[in-house]
Write a protein that holds these residues in place. Structure first.
Motif, PDB file in Angstrom:
ATOM      1  N   TYR A  38       0.697  -1.086  -0.372  1.00  0.00           N
ATOM      2  CA  TYR A  38      -0.552   0.168   0.390  1.00  0.00           C
ATOM      3  C   TYR A  38       0.894   1.319  -0.018  1.00  0.00           C
ATOM      4  O   TYR A  38       2.091   1.057  -0.052  1.00  0.00           O
ATOM      5  CB  TYR A  38      -0.407   0.172   0.738  1.00  0.00           C
ATOM      6  N   ARG A  39       0.161   2.358  -0.453  1.00  0.00           N
ATOM      7  CA  ARG A  39       1.135   3.526  -0.213  1.00  0.00           C
ATOM      8  C   ARG A  39       1.051   4.142   0.796  1.00  0.00           C
ATOM      9  O   ARG A  39      -0.202   4.252   2.334  1.00  0.00           O
ATOM     10  CB  ARG A  39       0.446   4.308  -1.066  1.00  0.00           C
ATOM     11  N   PHE A  40       1.655   4.972   2.107  1.00  0.00           N
ATOM     12  CA  PHE A  40       2.292   5.123   3.255  1.00  0.00           C
ATOM     13  C   PHE A  40       1.461   6.644   2.811  1.00  0.00           C
ATOM     14  O   PHE A  40       2.644   7.288   2.472  1.00  0.00           O
ATOM     15  CB  PHE A  40       3.398   4.729   3.954  1.00  0.00           C
ATOM     16  N   LEU A  41       0.827   7.379   3.750  1.00  0.00           N
ATOM     17  CA  LEU A  41      -0.076   8.078   3.799  1.00  0.00           C
ATOM     18  C   LEU A  41       0.418   8.995   5.630  1.00  0.00           C
ATOM     19  O   LEU A  41       0.251   8.960   5.838  1.00  0.00           O
ATOM     20  CB  LEU A  41      -1.374   7.983   3.428  1.00  0.00           C
ATOM     21  N   ASP A  42       1.696  10.015   5.239  1.00  0.00           N
ATOM     22  CA  ASP A  42       2.555  10.271   6.575  1.00  0.00           C
ATOM     23  C   ASP A  42       1.665  11.614   7.244  1.00  0.00           C
ATOM     24  O   ASP A  42       1.965  12.374   6.195  1.00  0.00           O
ATOM     25  CB  ASP A  42       3.451  10.873   5.966  1.00  0.00           C
ATOM     26  N   THR A  43       0.426  11.614   7.456  1.00  0.00           N
ATOM     27  CA  THR A  43      -0.508  13.140   7.968  1.00  0.00           C
ATOM     28  C   THR A  43       0.611  14.040   8.666  1.00  0.00           C
ATOM     29  O   THR A  43       0.232  14.747   8.504  1.00  0.00           O
ATOM     30  CB  THR A  43      -1.552  12.631   8.335  1.00  0.00           C
ATOM     31  N   GLY A  44       1.240  13.409   9.854  1.00  0.00           N
ATOM     32  CA  GLY A  44       2.069  14.043   9.951  1.00  0.00           C
ATOM     33  C   GLY A  44       2.871  14.889   9.842  1.00  0.00           C
ATOM     34  O   GLY A  44       3.150  15.979  10.006  1.00  0.00           O
ATOM     35  N   ALA A  45       3.556  14.301   8.695  1.00  0.00           N
ATOM     36  CA  ALA A  45       4.261  14.723   7.949  1.00  0.00           C
ATOM     37  C   ALA A  45       4.062  16.429   7.387  1.00  0.00           C
ATOM     38  O   ALA A  45       4.484  17.336   6.872  1.00  0.00           O
ATOM     39  CB  ALA A  45       5.756  14.384   7.045  1.00  0.00           C
ATOM     40  N   MET A  46       2.951  16.651   6.931  1.00  0.00           N
ATOM     41  CA  MET A  46       1.971  17.336   5.852  1.00  0.00           C
ATOM     42  C   MET A  46       1.675  18.228   7.076  1.00  0.00           C
ATOM     43  O   MET A  46       1.677  19.683   6.754  1.00  0.00           O
ATOM     44  CB  MET A  46       0.461  16.668   5.947  1.00  0.00           C
ATOM     45  N   TYR A  47       1.082  17.852   8.624  1.00  0.00           N
ATOM     46  CA  TYR A  47       0.824  18.477   9.784  1.00  0.00           C
ATOM     47  C   TYR A  47       2.319  19.650   9.689  1.00  0.00           C
ATOM     48  O   TYR A  47       2.119  20.876   9.422  1.00  0.00           O
ATOM     49  CB  TYR A  47      -0.075  17.690  10.129  1.00  0.00           C
ATOM     50  N   ARG A  48       3.159  19.181   9.571  1.00  0.00           N
ATOM     51  CA  ARG A  48       3.974  19.165   9.746  1.00  0.00           C
ATOM     52  C   ARG A  48       4.525  20.674   9.080  1.00  0.00           C
ATOM     53  O   ARG A  48       5.556  21.569   9.086  1.00  0.00           O
ATOM     54  CB  ARG A  48       5.588  18.940  10.449  1.00  0.00           C
ATOM     55  N   ALA A  49       4.345  20.431   7.971  1.00  0.00           N
ATOM     56  CA  ALA A  49       5.027  20.761   6.720  1.00  0.00           C
ATOM     57  C   ALA A  49       3.361  22.780   7.114  1.00  0.00           C
ATOM     58  O   ALA A  49       4.128  23.771   7.098  1.00  0.00           O
ATOM     59  CB  ALA A  49       4.924  20.565   5.771  1.00  0.00           C
ATOM     60  N   ILE A  50       2.591  22.293   7.323  1.00  0.00           N
ATOM     61  CA  ILE A  50       1.997  23.632   7.148  1.00  0.00           C
ATOM     62  C   ILE A  50       2.550  24.529   8.276  1.00  0.00           C
ATOM     63  O   ILE A  50       2.217  25.581   7.928  1.00  0.00           O
ATOM     64  CB  ILE A  50       0.652  23.588   8.003  1.00  0.00           C
ATOM     65  N   THR A  51       2.713  23.761   9.475  1.00  0.00           N
ATOM     66  CA  THR A  51       3.113  24.320  10.821  1.00  0.00           C
ATOM     67  C   THR A  51       4.275  25.302  10.524  1.00  0.00           C
ATOM     68  O   THR A  51       4.828  26.453  10.923  1.00  0.00           O
ATOM     69  CB  THR A  51       3.639  23.481  11.789  1.00  0.00           C
TER      70      THR A  51
ATOM     71  N   GLN B  89      13.934  18.373   6.086  1.00  0.00           N
ATOM     72  CA  GLN B  89      14.623  18.091   7.242  1.00  0.00           C
ATOM     73  C   GLN B  89      14.416  19.736   7.543  1.00  0.00           C
ATOM     74  O   GLN B  89      14.954  19.398   9.009  1.00  0.00           O
ATOM     75  CB  GLN B  89      16.346  19.128   6.650  1.00  0.00           C
ATOM     76  N   ARG B  90      13.035  19.810   7.976  1.00  0.00           N
ATOM     77  CA  ARG B  90      13.333  21.391   8.324  1.00  0.00           C
ATOM     78  C   ARG B  90      11.976  20.866   9.353  1.00  0.00           C
ATOM     79  O   ARG B  90      11.165  21.869  10.246  1.00  0.00           O
ATOM     80  CB  ARG B  90      12.976  22.723   7.526  1.00  0.00           C
ATOM     81  N   LEU B  91      11.239  19.963   9.274  1.00  0.00           N
ATOM     82  CA  LEU B  91       9.877  19.274  10.062  1.00  0.00           C
ATOM     83  C   LEU B  91      10.223  18.635  11.466  1.00  0.00           C
ATOM     84  O   LEU B  91       9.195  18.462  12.096  1.00  0.00           O
ATOM     85  CB  LEU B  91       9.538  18.498   8.865  1.00  0.00           C
ATOM     86  N   ARG B  92      11.100  18.884  11.254  1.00  0.00           N
ATOM     87  CA  ARG B  92      11.268  17.762  13.061  1.00  0.00           C
ATOM     88  C   ARG B  92      12.504  18.992  13.444  1.00  0.00           C
ATOM     89  O   ARG B  92      13.217  18.566  14.736  1.00  0.00           O
ATOM     90  CB  ARG B  92      12.725  16.659  13.040  1.00  0.00           C
ATOM     91  N   THR B  93      11.997  20.372  14.129  1.00  0.00           N
ATOM     92  CA  THR B  93      13.006  20.906  14.637  1.00  0.00           C
ATOM     93  C   THR B  93      12.375  20.851  15.720  1.00  0.00           C
ATOM     94  O   THR B  93      10.866  20.975  15.403  1.00  0.00           O
ATOM     95  CB  THR B  93      13.341  22.415  13.859  1.00  0.00           C
ATOM     96  N   ARG B  94      12.505  21.365  16.952  1.00  0.00           N
ATOM     97  CA  ARG B  94      11.663  22.427  18.471  1.00  0.00           C
ATOM     98  C   ARG B  94      10.825  22.887  17.964  1.00  0.00           C
ATOM     99  O   ARG B  94       9.900  22.169  18.383  1.00  0.00           O
ATOM    100  CB  ARG B  94      12.935  22.126  18.974  1.00  0.00           C
ATOM    101  N   GLU B  95      10.952  23.713  17.066  1.00  0.00           N
ATOM    102  CA  GLU B  95       9.904  25.252  16.689  1.00  0.00           C
ATOM    103  C   GLU B  95       8.951  24.451  16.212  1.00  0.00           C
ATOM    104  O   GLU B  95       7.677  24.776  16.222  1.00  0.00           O
ATOM    105  CB  GLU B  95      10.743  25.996  16.102  1.00  0.00           C
ATOM    106  N   VAL B  96       9.295  23.188  15.226  1.00  0.00           N
ATOM    107  CA  VAL B  96       8.070  22.805  14.698  1.00  0.00           C
ATOM    108  C   VAL B  96       7.493  21.905  15.011  1.00  0.00           C
ATOM    109  O   VAL B  96       6.311  22.183  15.375  1.00  0.00           O
ATOM    110  CB  VAL B  96       7.887  22.398  13.575  1.00  0.00           C
ATOM    111  N   GLU B  97       7.585  21.105  16.220  1.00  0.00           N
ATOM    112  CA  GLU B  97       7.638  20.388  17.540  1.00  0.00           C
ATOM    113  C   GLU B  97       6.502  20.961  17.818  1.00  0.00           C
ATOM    114  O   GLU B  97       4.816  20.538  18.404  1.00  0.00           O
ATOM    115  CB  GLU B  97       8.341  19.024  18.202  1.00  0.00           C
TER     116      GLU B  97
ATOM    117  N   GLU C  67      15.249  10.013  18.066  1.00  0.00           N
ATOM    118  CA  GLU C  67      15.192  10.242  17.739  1.00  0.00           C
ATOM    119  C   GLU C  67      16.153  11.836  16.961  1.00  0.00           C
ATOM    120  O   GLU C  67      16.793  12.103  16.116  1.00  0.00           O
ATOM    121  CB  GLU C  67      13.865  10.877  16.860  1.00  0.00           C
ATOM    122  N   PHE C  68      15.562  12.422  18.681  1.00  0.00           N
ATOM    123  CA  PHE C  68      16.707  13.566  18.298  1.00  0.00           C
ATOM    124  C   PHE C  68      18.468  14.128  18.421  1.00  0.00           C
ATOM    125  O   PHE C  68      19.271  14.096  17.824  1.00  0.00           O
ATOM    126  CB  PHE C  68      16.286  14.956  19.684  1.00  0.00           C
ATOM    127  N   GLN C  69      18.762  12.843  19.222  1.00  0.00           N
ATOM    128  CA  GLN C  69      19.985  12.049  19.075  1.00  0.00           C
ATOM    129  C   GLN C  69      20.831  11.511  17.984  1.00  0.00           C
ATOM    130  O   GLN C  69      22.029  12.632  17.542  1.00  0.00           O
ATOM    131  CB  GLN C  69      20.577  11.458  20.473  1.00  0.00           C
TER     132      GLN C  69
END
Length: 298
Positions: A39-52, A96-104, A168-170
């Motif tokens: 199946y295709r993987f739908l990463d909805t979390g990445a979508m919300y982080r991108a908009i953030t 690479q910009r979606l897992r920053t502390r600011e986005v989280e 993950e952060f480390q």
């Protein structure tokens, strides 16, 4: 009830929907399960982080700006593509910009915005209409894909989720304090579960899996059992339908289908026990289901 909490009757059904709090392992399991099922993987979390990230870049995350024209324009103009594990926002790779502390720290607040959730839900259903998907998020089972054929709710103790997030952060070279990460996770849990639109909650018909202390392979094995069992059930129903003409009456056919549904449903419920049971016990349960299916098919 808010319109965003209303299940969408026209939502696609060929979906494995996975919900759960931050750090429960949704993305890892969903990605691996999608590969396993084809199946295709739908990463909805990445979508919300991108908009953030976009809102942070545009400076439209303040209380005054969030409901203003600039935020609405940014959302309307946003073009999102998930391609080979990368996230393209308006044609730019922002992975690479979606897992920053600011986005989280801000993604939960952005995800709570009705306009954002409505837009993301539309995009997610469009993707699922193009073919089977495994979708992970916080309202996949309850709002976006309420008619999903398979539903799973992944959970884990807050301390375990904080430890995973720190790892993950480390791995990304970021120094973090676990106590602070835990506090952020607890705050996000509070926001996600108390927001007015589509709050995080377990769907009544979702398989519950506590991933605390479990390796990804063990969780994948547990979560993947449901689609495999359902596929066997569908095959059995098809066989009953194909042979219905041989039964004496239509009532006999309906009675057999009802009996099949009830017995397999009971077998499925038996599978939904404590995920900490040993593999031998688990295999015995699955074997029992297969035996029942074999007997019903004769």
């Amino acid at each position: 009830m808010s319109p965003l909490n209303e299940p969408h009757a026209d939502a696609p059904t060929q979906v494995v929907a996975i919900d759960g709090p931050s750090g429960a392992g949704k993305s890892t399991i969903a990605r691996q399960l999608a590969e396993q099922l084809g199946y295709r993987f739908l990463d909805t979390g990445a979508m919300y982080r991108a908009i953030t990230w976009l809102f942070l870049e545009r400076g439209v995350l303040s209380a005054e700006a969030a409901d203003g024209a600039p935020a609405r324009e940014a959302l309307a103009e946003a073009s999102l593509r998930l391609q080979g594990g990368r996230v393209l926002l308006n044609g730019e790779d922002v992975t690479q910009r979606l897992r920053t502390r600011e986005v989280e720290a801000q993604v939960s607040a952005v995800a709570a915005m009705p306009s954002v959730r409505a837009r993301m839900g539309e995009l997610q259903r469009v993707v699922a209409q193009q073919g089977p998907v495994v979708a992970e998020g916080r309202d996949m089972c309850t709002v976006v894909f309420p008619r999903a054929r398979w539903k799973v709710y992944l959970d884990a103790a807050p301390a375990e989720r904080a430890r995973r997030r720190c790892d993950e952060f480390q791995q990304r070279g970021r120094a973090v304090v676990e106590a602070q990460v835990l506090a952020e996770i607890l705050e996000r849990d509070r926001r996600d579960s108390t927001r007015a639109d589509a709050p995080l909650r377990r769907a009544e018909d979702a398989l519950y899996v506590d991933t605390t202390g479990l390796a990804a392979d063990a969780v994948l094995d547990r979560a993947g059992a449901l689609p495999r069992t359902r596929a066997a059930f569908d095959a059995l129903k098809a066989d009953v339908g194909a042979n219905a003409a041989q039964l004496s009456t239509q009532a006999d056919a309906m009675a057999l289908i009802a009996k099949t549904s009830d017995e397999v449903k009971n077998a499925l419920n038996a599978l939904q026990g404590d995920v900490s049971v040993g593999f031998a016990d688990r295999d015995a349960r699955i074997g029992g289901v297969e035996t029942q299916l074999s007997q019903l098919g004769t």
